[in-house]
Design an enzyme around this catalytic site. Sequence first.
Site, PDB file in Angstrom:
ATOM      1  CG  PHE A 150      -7.728  -5.159   3.135  1.00  0.00           C
ATOM      2  CD1 PHE A 150      -6.359  -5.373   3.197  1.00  0.00           C
ATOM      3  CD2 PHE A 150      -8.558  -5.933   3.932  1.00  0.00           C
ATOM      4  CE1 PHE A 150      -5.825  -6.351   4.024  1.00  0.00           C
ATOM      5  CE2 PHE A 150      -8.038  -6.912   4.774  1.00  0.00           C
ATOM      6  CZ  PHE A 150      -6.671  -7.132   4.817  1.00  0.00           C
ATOM      7  CB  ALA A 250       5.528   2.530 -14.971  1.00  0.00           C
ATOM      8  N   GLY A 251       5.014   4.974 -12.996  1.00  0.00           N
ATOM      9  CA  GLY A 251       4.794   6.414 -12.835  1.00  0.00           C
ATOM     10  C   GLY A 251       5.874   7.018 -11.966  1.00  0.00           C
ATOM     11  CB  CYS A 258      -2.051   3.127   3.256  1.00  0.00           C
ATOM     12  SG  CYS A 258      -3.597   3.427   4.092  1.00  0.00           S
TER      13      CYS A 258
END
Length: 446
Positions: A150, A250-251, A258
């Site tokens: 991960f 946000a973007g 991945c």
Amino acid sequence: MNIAVIGTGYVGLVSGICYAELGNSVVCVDKDPFKLATLQSGGIPIYEPGLQELSTKNVAAGRLSYTGDLRAAVHGADLVIIAVGTPPLPSGEADLRYIEAAAAEIADALRGYTIVAVKSTVPVGTNERVRDLIRSRTDEPFDSVSLPEFLREGSAIRDTLEPDRVVIGAESREAANKVAELHKPLTDRIMITDLRSAELLKYASNAFLATKISLINEIANICEKVGADVTQVAEGMGYDKRIGPAFLQAGIGYGGSCFPKDTRALIQIAGHVEYDFKLLRSVVEVNREQRFNVVRKLEMIFGGELRGKTIAVWGLSFKPNTDDVRESPALEIMRHLTDVGAKVRAYDPIATPNFRSLFGDRGVAWCEGALEAATGADALCLLTEWEEFAKADLPELQGVMGRPILIDGRNVFREEDVAGTDFVYYSIGRPSLNQGVREKVPLLQY
Ligand code: UDX
């Protein structure tokens, strides 16, 4: 424990070095002569803060080595970790060619009881396939384990040494316990599952995080129309423990090696069992469109005509602190800008060489510094939130630009940064911060 890690990509290299740091004896194996030469001469073929130092330290301590000799590495190992690439096929499915080749080579090299773990992100059922493949080639005793990874690029060492959880999928309780023992120094949260659940859990986690990002990006788009501020909305949402504050930034959408690959692969995995994963298909679509938020803003400012305009781009990597440009939003944005005849001047603190080898040159001026890229530009688009950009002196920046127009695709600047400058400023989902051509923003009227 004696560990052989097959594949020195991001996952393999970081894991191998971190297992050595824990005191294990680790051999990292790779076929690529260039990578191997780099590693054996003390270099690191990827950019990851702290990794070089950690590798040098563990090589010097005699716990870590790099080799091309898979057979020798497997002979001496209690645990063999497969961490080779699973690149996407044109259909979106993971290409398991390298996994299968590694499994076959491992099978032929096995000597005495060995645990064979797959760390690469693989479709459900792959560990069973690997198990059967090995079993068909050898009578040596072994157990298969799924050991999903991960870690995030840019914070890979911390993610590995301080994981939120370790998941071990296994058929054999003894094998699972041995692998659990290896990870005990890292966390108490070790979860043992069956093979298929471990495999799916990894995809499900990435799908969830990608969903969070697409959700907040859609909320940002609505914020722009209704006059709300997405950073305030996200903060308020994040205080709810059931939601949490992470991955609500946000973007211009997610990129990297991945999320794009794993979301598409999970849609395919579902499709194979005749399940239409509608939600995830939308997440992927929203993400693709979100990249063009920046382009739409440029078009609005320039009345739809970008031909001949000089557009500066800050940031080419898919996120800061990495030179990885795979699926970076900058690729599609710059492709569009060059296609419509804009003159692009681009700068990234470290990712330019990787970007150029994927993107080609397409008439782009590749700059050595942020101010150099902005010099004379009609507009500047910030696409990656490198710290260097957040620290930019906006009055100085304004001074070098042809026209002070700034599209902040990552919401890096605060209201106080832009207030008092002449910038025409747009960010994502924060219409109250828009400066300069505010009257052109079509806000919903009640
Ligand atoms: C991701 C997962 O986080 C990790 O667990 C998995 O093992 C590999 O994939 P990584 O791709 O390295 O890690 O980067 P991550 O920090 O998760 O960011 C992925 C993308 O999402 C970046 O493009 C980033 O800019 C974007 N992102 C992230 C957002 O747009 N908003 C956010 O709030 C968070």
